[in-house]
Design an enzyme around this catalytic site. Structure first.
Site, PDB file in Angstrom:
ATOM      1  N   CYS A 152       0.829  -1.212   0.000  1.00  0.00           N
ATOM      2  CA  CYS A 152       0.000   0.000   0.000  1.00  0.00           C
ATOM      3  C   CYS A 152       0.865   1.265   0.000  1.00  0.00           C
ATOM      4  O   CYS A 152       1.458   1.578  -1.019  1.00  0.00           O
ATOM      5  CB  CYS A 152      -1.000  -0.043   1.154  1.00  0.00           C
ATOM      6  SG  CYS A 152      -2.365   1.109   0.891  1.00  0.00           S
TER       7      CYS A 152
ATOM      8  N   HIS B 178      -3.598  -5.223   0.485  1.00  0.00           N
ATOM      9  CA  HIS B 178      -3.088  -5.643   1.801  1.00  0.00           C
ATOM     10  C   HIS B 178      -3.165  -7.157   2.022  1.00  0.00           C
ATOM     11  O   HIS B 178      -4.171  -7.647   2.532  1.00  0.00           O
ATOM     12  CB  HIS B 178      -3.914  -4.978   2.900  1.00  0.00           C
ATOM     13  CG  HIS B 178      -3.608  -3.545   3.090  1.00  0.00           C
ATOM     14  ND1 HIS B 178      -2.632  -3.096   3.942  1.00  0.00           N
ATOM     15  CD2 HIS B 178      -4.150  -2.444   2.532  1.00  0.00           C
ATOM     16  CE1 HIS B 178      -2.578  -1.779   3.905  1.00  0.00           C
ATOM     17  NE2 HIS B 178      -3.488  -1.350   3.057  1.00  0.00           N
TER      18      HIS B 178
ATOM     19  N   GLU C 189      -1.782  -8.838   4.332  1.00  0.00           N
ATOM     20  CA  GLU C 189      -1.756  -9.176   5.759  1.00  0.00           C
ATOM     21  C   GLU C 189      -3.113  -9.028   6.449  1.00  0.00           C
ATOM     22  O   GLU C 189      -3.337  -9.604   7.504  1.00  0.00           O
ATOM     23  CB  GLU C 189      -0.704  -8.316   6.488  1.00  0.00           C
ATOM     24  CG  GLU C 189      -1.111  -6.881   6.808  1.00  0.00           C
ATOM     25  CD  GLU C 189      -1.265  -5.975   5.594  1.00  0.00           C
ATOM     26  OE1 GLU C 189      -0.818  -6.357   4.494  1.00  0.00           O
ATOM     27  OE2 GLU C 189      -1.857  -4.893   5.727  1.00  0.00           O
TER      28      GLU C 189
END
Ligand SMILES: *[C@@H]1O[C@H](CO)[C@@H](O)[C@H](O)[C@H]1NC(C)=O
Ligand SMILES: *[C@@H]1O[C@H](CO)[C@@H](O)[C@H](O)[C@H]1NC(C)=O
Length: 312
Positions: free
Chosen positions: A129, A239, A241
């Site tokens: 990001c 993202h 994660e």
């Protein structure tokens, strides 16, 4: 005899044409990855900088340990740390990519990584990001980002012709690749993007990175996943994660395929870090650097992050 000289010639050629992506012989099964901290928007005593814990858990889940990379350190300190860690991750967030401590540290590690990799000293770099946006700025040395309507939306990836043979995705199971291309598994939380047009219009970006996926906000097509051709430098505008570790927003996907996406991405990057032979000069130095010296706070009631590591 001519066979062996041909072999030498080919090996040499390969060294020249793609100098820094080795076929991987030696491996460090105890990788320690740096995660870059960034400024807290409204600092309070003892809380000037932070790392969202999801990045730490993400890397730990795939067999790495994590060292926080503090902002506002000297170039000497970063150079020393660079020699000790096996890779670095620039997380998402809202720090300035031009003038913050985050921006400065990322610039130093990026430069050190390119220098090292060019000499055969493997050192992978990942940007997520904001980190992806910082990589675009570092590589192009130009402000090329555009506003997009992408704050808080999960999207399927539009793959390119290079995706299936990329280093990043080639070992993903076929069923997961099908899911990634068809289901909204990648969470986007960004106001800025690099459009495919701006990317392709920039010689430095075009030469450095292979585009592995794009996305659109309905108006503008933007680049969502890249890997560098000749360096272990990787980025996702989305993202990986969050799927497994963040629960604060309804648009974060948690389907079985979404969770697998988190783990396959982490597995890829941690395996990249295992190709780095950097290490701390002593066990004591290593222990003192590890993120285990800090405890995350539960912040999910008021923040987009469930847990945050705060630093002085
Ligand atoms: C980092 O340095 C900048 C000025 O260079 C300062 O404004 C900021 O508060 C510092 N942040 C931390 C966490 O030390
Ligand atoms: C932005 O995207 C969302 C869907 O993610 C959509 O509902 C909204 O209408 C869009 N806004 C604009 C201004 O295009």
């Amino acid at each position: 005899m001519s066979g062996s000289s041909l072999l030498c010639f080919c090996v040499l050629l390969q060294c020249v044409s793609s100098a820094v992506i080795p076929t991987g012989v030696r491996r460090n099964d105890s990788p320690i990855i740096g995660v870059l901290a960034q400024e807290v928007k409204t600092p309070t005593p003892g809380k000037n900088a932070y790392i969202a814990a999801s990045y730490v858990k993400y890397l730990e889940s795939a067999g790495a340990r994590v060292v926080p990379v503090m902002i506002n350190k000297s170039e000497e300190e970063y150079t020393q740390l660079f020699k000790s860690i096996s890779g670095i991750l620039f997380p998402g967030g809202s720090a300035s990519i031009e003038s913050s401590g985050y921006a400065k540290a990322a610039g130093i590690f990026y430069r050190l990584a390119l220098e090292a990799n060019s000499k055969g000293d493997y050192f992978p770099v990942w940007g997520t990001c904001l980190g992806f946006e910082k990589l675009m700025l570092l590589t192009s040395e130009k402000k090329l980002l555009s506003r997009t309507n992408t704050s808080g939306v999960a999207l399927p990836l539009s793959f390119t012709s290079g995706t299936l043979t990329s280093r990043m995705f080639k070992d993903f199971p076929a069923h997961l690749m099908t899911s990634l291309a068809n289901e909204p598994l990648t969470e986007n939380s960004h106001k800025w993007s690099i459009t495919t047009k701006s990317f392709k219009g920039n010689e430095k970006l075009k030469k450095f990175y292979r585009i592995l996926s794009t996305n659109t906000d309905g108006q503008k097509e933007f680049v969502s996943t890249v890997e560098a051709y000749d360096y272990p430098v990787y980025g996702t505008q989305w993202h990986p994660e969050k799927n497994a570790f963040e629960w604060t927003r309804p648009y974060i996907p948690h389907t079985p395929s979404a969770i697998k996406t988190t783990f396959y991405m982490a597995d890829f990057f941690v395996n990249e870090a295992k190709k780095s032979l950097h290490s701390f000069s002593s066990q004591e130095e290593e222990q003192n650097a590890l993120i285990y010296n800090y405890s995350p706070s539960y912040t999910g009631k008021t923040s987009i992050f469930e847990q945050i590591y705060y630093f002085e």
